[in-house]
Design a protein around this motif. Sequence first.
Motif, PDB file in Angstrom:
ATOM      1  N   VAL A 160      43.818   6.321 -58.349  1.00  0.00           N
ATOM      2  CA  VAL A 160      43.392   7.694 -58.602  1.00  0.00           C
ATOM      3  C   VAL A 160      42.301   8.055 -57.591  1.00  0.00           C
ATOM      4  CG1 VAL A 160      42.397   9.297 -60.281  1.00  0.00           C
ATOM      5  CG2 VAL A 160      43.818   7.383 -61.077  1.00  0.00           C
ATOM      6  N   LEU A 161      42.507   9.181 -56.892  1.00  0.00           N
ATOM      7  CA  LEU A 161      41.477   9.677 -55.980  1.00  0.00           C
ATOM      8  C   LEU A 161      41.010  11.036 -56.469  1.00  0.00           C
ATOM      9  CD1 LEU A 161      39.829   9.896 -53.302  1.00  0.00           C
ATOM     10  CD2 LEU A 161      41.889  10.878 -52.255  1.00  0.00           C
ATOM     11  N   ILE A 162      39.706  11.183 -56.664  1.00  0.00           N
ATOM     12  CA  ILE A 162      39.143  12.488 -56.988  1.00  0.00           C
ATOM     13  C   ILE A 162      38.342  12.922 -55.773  1.00  0.00           C
ATOM     14  CG2 ILE A 162      37.508  13.697 -58.479  1.00  0.00           C
ATOM     15  CD1 ILE A 162      38.670  11.275 -60.502  1.00  0.00           C
ATOM     16  N   ALA A 163      38.872  13.926 -55.061  1.00  0.00           N
ATOM     17  CA  ALA A 163      38.287  14.312 -53.775  1.00  0.00           C
ATOM     18  C   ALA A 163      37.568  15.642 -53.916  1.00  0.00           C
ATOM     19  CB  ALA A 163      39.373  14.408 -52.711  1.00  0.00           C
ATOM     20  N   MET A 164      36.306  15.648 -53.483  1.00  0.00           N
ATOM     21  CA  MET A 164      35.490  16.854 -53.662  1.00  0.00           C
ATOM     22  C   MET A 164      35.174  17.545 -52.350  1.00  0.00           C
ATOM     23  SD  MET A 164      32.968  15.803 -56.789  1.00  0.00           S
ATOM     24  CE  MET A 164      32.416  17.492 -56.982  1.00  0.00           C
ATOM     25  N   ASN A 165      35.537  16.955 -51.229  1.00  0.00           N
ATOM     26  CA  ASN A 165      35.381  17.684 -49.971  1.00  0.00           C
ATOM     27  C   ASN A 165      36.459  17.246 -48.976  1.00  0.00           C
ATOM     28  OD1 ASN A 165      34.568  15.216 -48.985  1.00  0.00           O
ATOM     29  ND2 ASN A 165      32.514  15.866 -48.396  1.00  0.00           N
ATOM     30  N   LYS A 166      36.532  17.986 -47.899  1.00  0.00           N
ATOM     31  CA  LYS A 166      37.629  17.801 -46.960  1.00  0.00           C
ATOM     32  C   LYS A 166      37.609  16.431 -46.276  1.00  0.00           C
ATOM     33  CE  LYS A 166      39.871  20.351 -43.250  1.00  0.00           C
ATOM     34  NZ  LYS A 166      39.979  21.591 -42.511  1.00  0.00           N
ATOM     35  N   PRO A 167      36.427  16.013 -45.775  1.00  0.00           N
ATOM     36  CA  PRO A 167      36.426  14.695 -45.105  1.00  0.00           C
ATOM     37  C   PRO A 167      36.879  13.566 -46.044  1.00  0.00           C
ATOM     38  CG  PRO A 167      34.335  15.832 -44.729  1.00  0.00           C
ATOM     39  CD  PRO A 167      35.113  16.679 -45.693  1.00  0.00           C
ATOM     40  N   SER A 168      36.499  13.665 -47.321  1.00  0.00           N
ATOM     41  CA  SER A 168      36.912  12.626 -48.272  1.00  0.00           C
ATOM     42  C   SER A 168      38.416  12.652 -48.472  1.00  0.00           C
ATOM     43  CB  SER A 168      36.268  12.855 -49.642  1.00  0.00           C
ATOM     44  OG  SER A 168      34.904  12.957 -49.527  1.00  0.00           O
ATOM     45  N   PHE A 169      38.912  13.851 -48.620  1.00  0.00           N
ATOM     46  CA  PHE A 169      40.350  13.995 -48.830  1.00  0.00           C
ATOM     47  C   PHE A 169      41.110  13.384 -47.655  1.00  0.00           C
ATOM     48  CE2 PHE A 169      44.397  16.223 -48.563  1.00  0.00           C
ATOM     49  CZ  PHE A 169      44.817  16.263 -49.883  1.00  0.00           C
ATOM     50  N   GLU A 170      40.653  13.745 -46.449  1.00  0.00           N
ATOM     51  CA  GLU A 170      41.367  13.268 -45.252  1.00  0.00           C
ATOM     52  C   GLU A 170      41.222  11.767 -45.060  1.00  0.00           C
ATOM     53  OE1 GLU A 170      39.952  15.945 -42.249  1.00  0.00           O
ATOM     54  OE2 GLU A 170      41.375  17.510 -42.873  1.00  0.00           O
ATOM     55  N   LYS A 171      40.076  11.242 -45.488  1.00  0.00           N
ATOM     56  CA  LYS A 171      39.851   9.806 -45.321  1.00  0.00           C
ATOM     57  C   LYS A 171      40.656   8.996 -46.345  1.00  0.00           C
ATOM     58  CE  LYS A 171      36.310   6.237 -45.555  1.00  0.00           C
ATOM     59  NZ  LYS A 171      34.925   5.905 -45.856  1.00  0.00           N
ATOM     60  N   PHE A 172      40.626   9.436 -47.588  1.00  0.00           N
ATOM     61  CA  PHE A 172      41.182   8.587 -48.647  1.00  0.00           C
ATOM     62  C   PHE A 172      42.630   8.891 -49.030  1.00  0.00           C
ATOM     63  CE2 PHE A 172      36.543   8.094 -49.494  1.00  0.00           C
ATOM     64  CZ  PHE A 172      36.473   6.724 -49.350  1.00  0.00           C
ATOM     65  N   ALA A 173      43.108  10.131 -48.794  1.00  0.00           N
ATOM     66  CA  ALA A 173      44.475  10.463 -49.213  1.00  0.00           C
ATOM     67  C   ALA A 173      45.509   9.479 -48.643  1.00  0.00           C
ATOM     68  CB  ALA A 173      44.817  11.901 -48.844  1.00  0.00           C
ATOM     69  N   PRO A 174      45.384   9.104 -47.382  1.00  0.00           N
ATOM     70  CA  PRO A 174      46.383   8.158 -46.850  1.00  0.00           C
ATOM     71  C   PRO A 174      46.280   6.765 -47.482  1.00  0.00           C
ATOM     72  CG  PRO A 174      45.144   9.228 -45.070  1.00  0.00           C
ATOM     73  CD  PRO A 174      44.440   9.548 -46.346  1.00  0.00           C
ATOM     74  N   LEU A 175      45.135   6.477 -48.145  1.00  0.00           N
ATOM     75  CA  LEU A 175      44.917   5.130 -48.687  1.00  0.00           C
ATOM     76  C   LEU A 175      45.361   5.005 -50.144  1.00  0.00           C
ATOM     77  CD1 LEU A 175      41.320   4.440 -47.261  1.00  0.00           C
ATOM     78  CD2 LEU A 175      43.493   3.555 -46.376  1.00  0.00           C
ATOM     79  N   VAL A 176      45.701   6.149 -50.774  1.00  0.00           N
ATOM     80  CA  VAL A 176      46.071   6.106 -52.187  1.00  0.00           C
ATOM     81  C   VAL A 176      47.315   5.228 -52.353  1.00  0.00           C
ATOM     82  CG1 VAL A 176      46.879   7.489 -54.147  1.00  0.00           C
ATOM     83  CG2 VAL A 176      45.026   8.340 -52.700  1.00  0.00           C
ATOM     84  N   ALA A 177      47.268   4.376 -53.382  1.00  0.00           N
ATOM     85  CA  ALA A 177      48.394   3.459 -53.617  1.00  0.00           C
ATOM     86  C   ALA A 177      49.651   4.240 -53.953  1.00  0.00           C
ATOM     87  CB  ALA A 177      48.037   2.517 -54.774  1.00  0.00           C
ATOM     88  N   SER A 178      50.762   3.722 -53.566  1.00  0.00           N
ATOM     89  CA  SER A 178      52.031   4.364 -53.871  1.00  0.00           C
ATOM     90  C   SER A 178      52.160   4.518 -55.389  1.00  0.00           C
ATOM     91  CB  SER A 178      53.164   3.500 -53.313  1.00  0.00           C
ATOM     92  OG  SER A 178      54.359   4.216 -53.346  1.00  0.00           O
ATOM     93  N   GLY A 179      52.578   5.724 -55.829  1.00  0.00           N
ATOM     94  CA  GLY A 179      52.623   5.978 -57.270  1.00  0.00           C
ATOM     95  C   GLY A 179      51.310   6.496 -57.811  1.00  0.00           C
TER      96      GLY A 179
END
Lengths: 355, 251, 176
Positions: free
Chosen positions: C69-88
């Motif tokens: 689960v990723l809870i992203a509150m700004n753009k840099p976080s989203f861009e950094k972590f979205a690719p790392l989210v586990a499949s599913g």
Amino acid sequence: MSEKILMKGNEALAEAAIRAGCIRFFGYPITPQTELAAYMAKRLPKIEGGVYLQAESEVSAINMVLGSAASGARAMTSSSSPGISLKAEGISYIAGSDLPCLIVNVQRAGPGLGGIQPSQADYWVSTRGVGHGGARLLVFAPNSVQEVIDLVFDAFELAEKYRIPAMILSDGLLGQMMEPVVFPDRAPVLLEKPWAANGHRDKRNKNIINSLYLQASELEEKVRQRELRYREIEEKHSKASEYMMDDAEYAVVSYGATSRVAGSAIDAAREKGIRVGLIRPVTLWPFPSKQIFEKSKNLKGILAVEMSSGQMVDDVRLAVNGNCPVNFFGRTGGIIPTPMEILSEIEKMSKGDIK
Amino acid sequence: MKTVFQKPRSLSDTPTHYCPGCTHGIVHRLVAEAIDELGIEGRTIGIAPVGCSVSAYNYFNNDMVQAPHGRAPAVATGIKRSVKDSVVFTYQGDGDLAAIGTAETVHAATRGENITVIFINNAIYGMTGGQMAPTTLEGQVTQTTPYGRDASIAGNPIRVSEMLATLDGPGYIERVAVDSPAHVRAAKKAIKKAFETQIKGKGFSLIEVISTCPTNWGLSPGDAMVWLRENMIPHYPLGVFVDWEKEENDG
Amino acid sequence: MVKNIIFAGFGGQGVLFAGKVTAYAGLSQGYEVSWLPSYGPEMRGGTANCSVVIADRPIGSPLVINPDVLIAMNKPSFEKFAPLVASGGIIIYDSSLIDSKCDRDDIEIYDINATELSQSENLKGLSNMILLGKAMKVVGILKDKSIEEGLVKSVPPRKSELLKHNMRAIELGKNN
């Protein structure tokens, strides 16, 4: 307090020390141990006799600990790697004066100013006495916030029993993380300290706390006596915990925060059918050499994992004494190894890739 | 038979290792007399430094702790803060106090740490065989200033008492000398006052004692006294630099 | 069950606090929990973040690398972590501040205009709780009562008047 509460490793350590009867703290700011000193600064002034003092340097802080310990008080300091280098002199004098105290090292990456992220690169310096002259420290390596609490009590009690300094070797990860903890209902064991320099009160001969012996034979005798205590400590107080070792063909040896990651890797390896377990030294000095030696007789290989370029692995190899091959995997610079990386090293080892 | 002169109770029977003519013996005695007169031996803890007086722990009868080089004020702080009713003194030379231990000295002073520092200034490192000290005078020849101390290379001598007097923490600071009976009597008074300052909780006290080192100065004990008078006192003037009592009276 | 969660955003957005509430909520439901902040001044990429693990067995690594689960509150976080989210895995992000897109089809992505809502609903500074409410609903492990307990444990007693605002923000997140 039997309710589980969430606490940072650094704060839990401070609270545990207070509950263990240590109300004299001398420190100097450095990341990532800051919360520990801040916690003490908040709590100790509210306790009768409590002393929190921010010294002008790490050097002074450890010498204030020397003075406080010499007077018979339970005293401690905390720092992180570069600060421990500065404390090395004082630690040697404390050891040479046979004084008990607690030194906390929340390790960060080095050498030099290095970085502020977690590291285990102070293994060598900690287990070899930190300062000059060939002394020893009891070195404890907790791997959870709960274990931090339990080991603080052990550290003070063994330090005072054997009159040697003790160190809790923590790291940035363990210091910063929060986990649920329960403070044990454990009363501190306090020994009489007839040797303390706290004023003879016209009731005894004077006490001298000293590490200088200009007669070589006298100094050698002093060192020999200390060695006897070291041997007894090695005999009685080395400690390691095991996970999945009953049927293990391979073992990972890892301590502190890294052992947590290794545990995850072992679970993943077990799912792939690799019979691997974890041996986790809880005391780094004395190192659990016997336990590792015995286990190694029935192992096909050991993987040492550390946040360093390979330090504890030296002691693992000495303990194994050729019984089985020993591989090493480490990350440095403040990078925490991932379970996948460790799993991949376990897989390599299980396929016969032994270095 | 009437006893007219005896060793202070708080001085031990151990023969000292000091060189003939060394003034450490005088100052040890003055410290011991002050401890005796104030009746504080039982709650006094002394800190021996690194330097010639490292073995001071053998010479006093109160509890003693030997500190790493320069760290005596930090060690004293640890003791004083842990044993509330203790009387704690350090006994330090110029190298220990004003070179390697400058930070410890300045910060103990500025904290107003309630300890007493006996500071022996003889302008040279004695124990290691006569090297330049932070207090070595300009032009003074030592093993490491064989052409005389050149301030443009080796820096200037430090006036410790004046420097510490700029701080708010000290309660009593005085510079004395032990080159004459009159000066010795004044030194005794100063040392006792320093201990009283501590007992009354008036903050950091330091007595700088201008002393000799005949061995490393290469002078006879008598000539050393003359050298002290002619060279050191002009650079290190005697006197009281901080006095809590005077400040309170001046209100 | 092991849920690896990352809360990420700018320092000051309440990222660490939201993580703490979550960890306490997990604890009150009887789970093993851990909370690990990024620390130090250099917060890589302009983000502060924390790893929270909730599990029904002892937790190995407290450092989350591939979050469920990723809870992203700004753009840099989203861009950094979205690719790392586990499949599913699941991403919940604040669409008021993040206009980036993630075209992964192996994860679920939810958005909520948390910052705008917090301003229009007079809940300034509580976009973190709005996002947490949304996350609770879509992840579905933590009960309302646990979150409330988590809040009580995380809000210092002297600021207890803030509890009701936090609760309202969480409700808002659940219903939007």
